[in-house]
Design an enzyme around this catalytic site. Structure first.
Site, PDB file in Angstrom:
ATOM      1  N   HIS A  66      43.363  54.745 -28.113  1.00 36.22           N
ATOM      2  CA  HIS A  66      44.670  55.269 -28.529  1.00 36.22           C
ATOM      3  C   HIS A  66      44.539  56.756 -28.903  1.00 36.22           C
ATOM      4  CE1 HIS A  66      48.556  54.822 -30.946  1.00 36.22           C
ATOM      5  NE2 HIS A  66      48.073  55.991 -31.360  1.00 36.22           N
ATOM      6  N   GLU A  67      43.576  57.066 -29.766  1.00 38.29           N
ATOM      7  CA  GLU A  67      43.438  58.456 -30.240  1.00 38.29           C
ATOM      8  C   GLU A  67      42.995  59.380 -29.102  1.00 38.29           C
ATOM      9  OE1 GLU A  67      44.727  59.189 -32.995  1.00 38.29           O
ATOM     10  OE2 GLU A  67      44.956  57.080 -33.535  1.00 38.29           O
ATOM     11  N   HIS A  70      45.842  60.474 -26.932  1.00 39.07           N
ATOM     12  CA  HIS A  70      46.553  61.630 -27.513  1.00 39.07           C
ATOM     13  C   HIS A  70      45.751  62.911 -27.234  1.00 39.07           C
ATOM     14  CE1 HIS A  70      49.472  59.311 -29.750  1.00 39.07           C
ATOM     15  NE2 HIS A  70      48.630  58.838 -30.634  1.00 39.07           N
TER      16      HIS A  70
END
Ligand SMILES: [Zn+2]
Length: 371
Positions: A66-67, A70
């Site tokens: 997820h990170e 980004h």
């Protein structure tokens, strides 16, 4: 975040963990081994623990995916990434500065939950493919838990209040519609505060009803969202900004990075000055501005390389959002860049080059003297 421990670098991005991340990972693994897996399928105790350990690692992998989604998209769009940090409520990606357009902001915010949605679907398809009989169902059970976990992560992050990804998406949409970034930021911050308050209330109800673990966790999560949303609201609202030109408010004689210095030399210089802001203009030997560098860019260089890498090697082109002219009205600048405390810096430049910087501190000083 204070007190984080460096874990190393991945794809050039420093990865750090707060000690509270350990509580989260261990908590998840223990819950799987003693509660979730035994309720789904029958197996031996060592088999429960082995499966829980493997899926504990995949759980951290889902958070990191997820990170890094980004981070990777931000970088592709030309925005420097300062760090990825794991902590009690998952992860956080720190960017060198905010995305310059609503489209980029929406893309960077949306891709994190989208990755978890994708991972949820993949683990569900794998679980369906393995079927319940495979190795007495333990891998299947683990994959189903991973499915639920990823879908939950996507849904929670899409709640529409700052600082969550859903809040960033809403902010980008409001910003796109009105063209007013500061107001969009303020609106999503208020929703974030409401969301945080709601979670605190819900957590308290659970605590009162003896559901200690869930109640405590929601209470903590709500407090975090409330605090983060309140910090976003602390950016000076435009309505209260005095009607003065930037030149009257700015800090004069800013720290300017000489392009030919090494990163080590410039960090040493900043240490002597107590790191007054986050963004520094860069000049060449003739004194002409050649770009800008962020504190994150400097610390993104590994300590062993700081003697050989020069400031010019990590300099970005000057971005008009972070520039202002001394005669420009303060309110117009804040409309472009919200000047959140300890976050945003605007470089003030005239025909001679950089002559000042503007931060939330400068604005607050003026607001209080004006009031
Ligand atoms: Zn996210």
């Amino acid at each position: 975040m204070n007190g984080t421990i460096p874990l190393g670098r991945f794809a050039g991005v420093p990865v750090r963990a707060h000690p509270s991340a350990l509580i989260m990972v261990v908590g998840f693994t223990v819950m799987l081994a003693v509660d979730t897996l035994p309720s789904l399928t029958v197996a031996s105790t060592p088999a429960y623990w082995l499966t829980a350990g493997i899926f504990g690692v995949l759980f951290v992998g889902s958070l990191l995916a997820h990170e890094f989604a980004h981070a990777a998209l931000a970088r592709r769009l030309g925005i420097p990434v300062e760090s990825v940090t794991l902590w009690m409520f998952g992860g956080a990606t720190a960017l060198g500065y905010d995305p310059p357009t609503p489209g980029k902001a929406a893309g960077i915010a949306g891709i994190g939950p989208a990755v978890n949605g994708g991972l949820g679907v993949v683990s569900y398809v794998l679980a369906a493919g393995l079927g319940p009989d495979w190795l007495s169902g333990l891998p299947t059970a683990g994959l189903l838990v991973l499915t639920v976990f990823n879908l939950l992560l996507a849904v929670l992050n899409l709640l529409p209040g700052a600082p969550l990804d859903g809040g960033r998406l809403l902010q980008a949409w409001l910003w796109h519609r009105s063209g007013d970034r500061a107001r969009a930021t303020a609106t999503t911050a208020v929703i974030g505060q409401g969301l945080g308050g709601g979670l605190i209330g819900f957590g308290t109800v659970l605590l009162v009803n003896q559901n200690i673990l869930d109640g405590f966790w929601l209470l903590m999560l709500g407090s975090f969202i409330l605090a983060a949303a309140s910090a976003e609201r602390a950016a000076p609202p435009r309505a209260r900004v005095p009607d003065v030109p930037v030149g009257q408010v700015m800090t004069v004689n800013p720290i300017i990075a000489p392009a030919w210095w090494t990163v080590e030399e410039f960090i040493g210089h900043l240490i002597n000055h107590g790191f007054p802001y986050r963004l520094f203009p860069v000049r060449d030997e003739q004194g002409a501005p050649v770009g800008m560098v962020t504190r994150g860019d400097l610390f993104g260089i590994e300590p062993s390389l700081r003697r050989t890498v020069h400031v010019r090697d990590i300099t970005h082109p000057l971005d008009s959002r972070f520039l202002a002219r001394p005669d420009e009205p303060l309110a117009a600048v804040i409309r472009r860049t919200p000047l959140r405390p300890a976050q945003d810096t605007v470089i003030v430049i005239d025909d001679r080059g950089p002559i000042g910087v503007l931060t939330a501190t400068d604005v607050r000083r003026t607001s209080t003297t004006a009031a």
